[in-house]
Design a protein around this motif. Sequence first.
Motif, PDB file in Angstrom:
ATOM      1  N   LEU A   1       0.811  -1.209   0.000  1.00 28.32           N
ATOM      2  CA  LEU A   1       0.000   0.000   0.000  1.00 28.32           C
ATOM      3  C   LEU A   1       0.848   1.264   0.000  1.00 28.32           C
ATOM      4  CD1 LEU A   1      -2.838   1.219   0.135  1.00 28.32           C
ATOM      5  CD2 LEU A   1      -2.702   1.062   2.621  1.00 28.32           C
ATOM      6  N   ARG A   2       1.915   1.287   0.774  1.00 28.19           N
ATOM      7  CA  ARG A   2       2.758   2.473   0.847  1.00 28.19           C
ATOM      8  C   ARG A   2       3.272   2.866  -0.550  1.00 28.19           C
ATOM      9  NH1 ARG A   2       5.783   5.332   4.424  1.00 28.19           N
ATOM     10  NH2 ARG A   2       4.974   4.097   6.145  1.00 28.19           N
ATOM     11  N   ASP A   3       3.775   1.889  -1.301  1.00 30.43           N
ATOM     12  CA  ASP A   3       4.261   2.179  -2.651  1.00 30.43           C
ATOM     13  C   ASP A   3       3.133   2.657  -3.556  1.00 30.43           C
ATOM     14  OD1 ASP A   3       6.764   1.439  -1.857  1.00 30.43           O
ATOM     15  OD2 ASP A   3       6.737  -0.522  -2.828  1.00 30.43           O
ATOM     16  N   LEU A   4       1.966   2.049  -3.409  1.00 26.89           N
ATOM     17  CA  LEU A   4       0.810   2.435  -4.215  1.00 26.89           C
ATOM     18  C   LEU A   4       0.488   3.912  -4.039  1.00 26.89           C
ATOM     19  CD1 LEU A   4      -1.806   1.955  -5.882  1.00 26.89           C
ATOM     20  CD2 LEU A   4      -2.870   1.150  -3.776  1.00 26.89           C
ATOM     21  N   LEU A   5       0.422   4.378  -2.789  1.00 27.42           N
ATOM     22  CA  LEU A   5       0.036   5.761  -2.527  1.00 27.42           C
ATOM     23  C   LEU A   5       1.161   6.736  -2.845  1.00 27.42           C
ATOM     24  CD1 LEU A   5      -2.072   5.326   0.725  1.00 27.42           C
ATOM     25  CD2 LEU A   5      -2.844   5.491  -1.637  1.00 27.42           C
ATOM     26  N   GLN A   6       2.396   6.358  -2.551  1.00 26.44           N
ATOM     27  CA  GLN A   6       3.513   7.241  -2.891  1.00 26.44           C
ATOM     28  C   GLN A   6       3.622   7.433  -4.401  1.00 26.44           C
ATOM     29  OE1 GLN A   6       6.897   5.423  -0.920  1.00 26.44           O
ATOM     30  NE2 GLN A   6       6.763   6.851   0.793  1.00 26.44           N
ATOM     31  N   ASP A   7       3.541   6.335  -5.153  1.00 28.97           N
ATOM     32  CA  ASP A   7       3.671   6.426  -6.604  1.00 28.97           C
ATOM     33  C   ASP A   7       2.494   7.179  -7.227  1.00 28.97           C
ATOM     34  OD1 ASP A   7       5.975   4.974  -6.334  1.00 28.97           O
ATOM     35  OD2 ASP A   7       5.131   3.090  -7.058  1.00 28.97           O
ATOM     36  N   THR A   8       1.291   6.969  -6.683  1.00 24.15           N
ATOM     37  CA  THR A   8       0.105   7.616  -7.249  1.00 24.15           C
ATOM     38  C   THR A   8       0.107   9.113  -6.976  1.00 24.15           C
ATOM     39  OG1 THR A   8      -1.162   5.571  -6.948  1.00 24.15           O
ATOM     40  CG2 THR A   8      -2.410   7.584  -7.336  1.00 24.15           C
ATOM     41  N   THR A   9       0.466   9.531  -5.768  1.00 23.15           N
ATOM     42  CA  THR A   9       0.524  10.970  -5.475  1.00 23.15           C
ATOM     43  C   THR A   9       1.597  11.646  -6.325  1.00 23.15           C
ATOM     44  OG1 THR A   9       1.943  10.509  -3.559  1.00 23.15           O
ATOM     45  CG2 THR A   9      -0.397  10.841  -3.133  1.00 23.15           C
ATOM     46  N   LYS A  10       2.714  10.963  -6.546  1.00 21.91           N
ATOM     47  CA  LYS A  10       3.770  11.534  -7.394  1.00 21.91           C
ATOM     48  C   LYS A  10       3.260  11.721  -8.828  1.00 21.91           C
ATOM     49  CE  LYS A  10       7.928  10.208  -6.660  1.00 21.91           C
ATOM     50  NZ  LYS A  10       9.185   9.398  -6.587  1.00 21.91           N
ATOM     51  N   LEU A  11       2.572  10.719  -9.367  1.00 21.56           N
ATOM     52  CA  LEU A  11       2.036  10.812 -10.722  1.00 21.56           C
ATOM     53  C   LEU A  11       1.008  11.935 -10.831  1.00 21.56           C
ATOM     54  CD1 LEU A  11       1.671   9.732 -13.619  1.00 21.56           C
ATOM     55  CD2 LEU A  11      -0.093   8.195 -12.702  1.00 21.56           C
ATOM     56  N   LEU A  12       0.059  11.997  -9.901  1.00 25.38           N
ATOM     57  CA  LEU A  12      -0.974  13.036  -9.956  1.00 25.38           C
ATOM     58  C   LEU A  12      -0.367  14.429  -9.879  1.00 25.38           C
ATOM     59  CD1 LEU A  12      -4.127  12.077  -7.842  1.00 25.38           C
ATOM     60  CD2 LEU A  12      -3.970  12.513 -10.287  1.00 25.38           C
ATOM     61  N   SER A  13       0.642  14.581  -9.037  1.00 22.71           N
ATOM     62  CA  SER A  13       1.291  15.880  -8.891  1.00 22.71           C
ATOM     63  C   SER A  13       1.927  16.312 -10.206  1.00 22.71           C
ATOM     64  CB  SER A  13       2.342  15.810  -7.782  1.00 22.71           C
ATOM     65  OG  SER A  13       2.985  17.049  -7.634  1.00 22.71           O
ATOM     66  N   ARG A  14       2.599  15.383 -10.870  1.00 23.25           N
ATOM     67  CA  ARG A  14       3.247  15.715 -12.147  1.00 23.25           C
ATOM     68  C   ARG A  14       2.231  15.972 -13.253  1.00 23.25           C
ATOM     69  NH1 ARG A  14       8.179  11.218 -11.961  1.00 23.25           N
ATOM     70  NH2 ARG A  14       9.448  12.323 -10.405  1.00 23.25           N
ATOM     71  N   MET A  15       1.102  15.270 -13.218  1.00 21.88           N
ATOM     72  CA  MET A  15       0.086  15.452 -14.246  1.00 21.88           C
ATOM     73  C   MET A  15      -0.641  16.787 -14.098  1.00 21.88           C
ATOM     74  SD  MET A  15      -1.520  11.588 -14.341  1.00 21.88           S
ATOM     75  CE  MET A  15      -2.797  11.946 -15.539  1.00 21.88           C
ATOM     76  N   THR A  16      -0.814  17.262 -12.863  1.00 23.51           N
ATOM     77  CA  THR A  16      -1.616  18.460 -12.614  1.00 23.51           C
ATOM     78  C   THR A  16      -0.784  19.686 -12.253  1.00 23.51           C
ATOM     79  OG1 THR A  16      -1.857  17.917 -10.259  1.00 23.51           O
ATOM     80  CG2 THR A  16      -3.530  17.040 -11.778  1.00 23.51           C
ATOM     81  N   HIS A  17       0.500  19.494 -11.942  1.00 22.89           N
ATOM     82  CA  HIS A  17       1.359  20.564 -11.430  1.00 22.89           C
ATOM     83  C   HIS A  17       0.760  21.173 -10.165  1.00 22.89           C
ATOM     84  CE1 HIS A  17       3.806  21.319 -15.376  1.00 22.89           C
ATOM     85  NE2 HIS A  17       3.860  20.066 -14.949  1.00 22.89           N
ATOM     86  N   GLN A  18       0.261  20.292  -9.314  1.00 24.62           N
ATOM     87  CA  GLN A  18      -0.261  20.702  -8.023  1.00 24.62           C
ATOM     88  C   GLN A  18       0.306  19.778  -6.942  1.00 24.62           C
ATOM     89  OE1 GLN A  18      -4.517  21.170  -7.840  1.00 24.62           O
ATOM     90  NE2 GLN A  18      -4.400  23.031  -9.049  1.00 24.62           N
ATOM     91  N   LEU A  19       0.125  20.197  -5.705  1.00 22.32           N
ATOM     92  CA  LEU A  19       0.460  19.294  -4.605  1.00 22.32           C
ATOM     93  C   LEU A  19      -0.580  18.173  -4.583  1.00 22.32           C
ATOM     94  CD1 LEU A  19       1.408  20.258  -0.971  1.00 22.32           C
ATOM     95  CD2 LEU A  19      -0.369  18.575  -1.369  1.00 22.32           C
ATOM     96  N   SER A  20      -0.111  16.954  -4.495  1.00 21.01           N
ATOM     97  CA  SER A  20      -1.007  15.815  -4.375  1.00 21.01           C
ATOM     98  C   SER A  20      -0.730  15.133  -3.050  1.00 21.01           C
ATOM     99  CB  SER A  20      -0.801  14.833  -5.529  1.00 21.01           C
ATOM    100  OG  SER A  20      -1.612  13.690  -5.376  1.00 21.01           O
ATOM    101  N   ALA A  21      -1.776  14.749  -2.346  1.00 16.88           N
ATOM    102  CA  ALA A  21      -1.616  14.107  -1.048  1.00 16.88           C
ATOM    103  C   ALA A  21      -2.616  12.965  -0.905  1.00 16.88           C
ATOM    104  CB  ALA A  21      -1.824  15.119   0.086  1.00 16.88           C
ATOM    105  N   ALA A  22      -2.199  11.937  -0.187  1.00 15.68           N
ATOM    106  CA  ALA A  22      -3.094  10.825   0.139  1.00 15.68           C
ATOM    107  C   ALA A  22      -3.009  10.584   1.633  1.00 15.68           C
ATOM    108  CB  ALA A  22      -2.711   9.564  -0.627  1.00 15.68           C
ATOM    109  N   LYS A  23      -4.141  10.324   2.243  1.00 19.10           N
ATOM    110  CA  LYS A  23      -4.184  10.075   3.684  1.00 19.10           C
ATOM    111  C   LYS A  23      -5.006   8.825   3.953  1.00 19.10           C
ATOM    112  CE  LYS A  23      -5.495  12.138   8.117  1.00 19.10           C
ATOM    113  NZ  LYS A  23      -6.430  11.057   8.507  1.00 19.10           N
ATOM    114  N   LEU A  24      -4.407   7.909   4.690  1.00 22.42           N
ATOM    115  CA  LEU A  24      -5.130   6.715   5.097  1.00 22.42           C
ATOM    116  C   LEU A  24      -6.029   7.043   6.278  1.00 22.42           C
ATOM    117  CD1 LEU A  24      -2.300   4.038   4.901  1.00 22.42           C
ATOM    118  CD2 LEU A  24      -4.314   4.192   3.445  1.00 22.42           C
TER     119      LEU A  24
END
Length: 343
Positions: free
Chosen positions: A104-127
């Motif tokens: 799960l940790r890799d899933l959320l880290q990789d996904t927030t990184k991708l979203l941030s690069r796609m949108t040029h915004q801060l992306s965050a995930a919280k369990l």
Amino acid sequence: MSELDPRKRIILKAVIVEYVAEGEPVGSELIATKYDLGVRGATVRNELAEMSEMGLLEQPHTSAGRIPSDSGYRYFVDHMVNPGAPEEGEQSRIDQTTQKAEILRDLLQDTTKLLSRMTHQLSAAKLSTVSKQVIRNAVVTALGERSALLVVVLGNGDVANRPLEIPKEVTLADFGELNDWLTRVVVNQTLGEVNKLKSSSIGRPGAIEELAANTIAGLKAINKDRSSGQLFVEGEEYVLAAPEVQRDAMNLSNVLQSIEDDTLLAQAIDNQSSEPLYITIGKENLTPGLHSLSILRHSFTIGDEHAGTIALVGPTRTEYEKNIALLKFTSKAISDSIEKLLR
């Protein structure tokens, strides 16, 4: 606020679209020329003035055009946004990222990184808070003569571990008995409920009861360490580089403090709505340092249970329709991937 008539709706959307694209106040002549309204610039000016009086638009200075206010963005989001699906290329990148992770940790880290690069915004995930999460599996494995490792798989797909001290007299057979006991009394309970667990319930005094006590202490430590839920953040630099943030030194300082404080940021991106999508714009954010930003959040789930939140944080001048579509698609992809991890 009352419903806008069709022409005002077109003009409001035009102001938002043009301002998001160019970052400059939008004038009446541009709208009259570019958008097929069937009226002259003077009529558009009157409409802009009326919407300014309604609080939907602002005029930075007398000779400038208009920019959307927080209320204008709110009306747009509530009444006019109709997000479809992300572009096929974006969908493919999100699917590839969420499907390749094995924890799960890799899933959320990789996904927030991708979203941030796609949108040029801060992306965050919280369990979600782990104390409410069901324990799907718990096992203690010996590592040496005096040490062991407690591994816990939670209902949200998270895996936590904790080193344990082993009493001298414990045998390998005791580990088997301990793990049977964990399966009977700990699995399918929440981490919060473990606080009520007694080591004596293992039914045999001595070294194994001491090991059970150490295991319970490990479970409590996991609960305490993650009591506020884990936070994953990427792309702070995009927020700090935004012209709206950069042009005001005090605002830049306030934004920096707010997004670098994990506690404040975690509270800010929590989905406090019963609906999966929850958006706060400008001063709707409770933290003053976030008053120049919008926060778009979407819950992800396991089955029907809330598992966490994925969010985008950026200036109020943002592509709401596109980013809402991305969040909806990403939250579904995260939910599907977590369920696969738990199979």
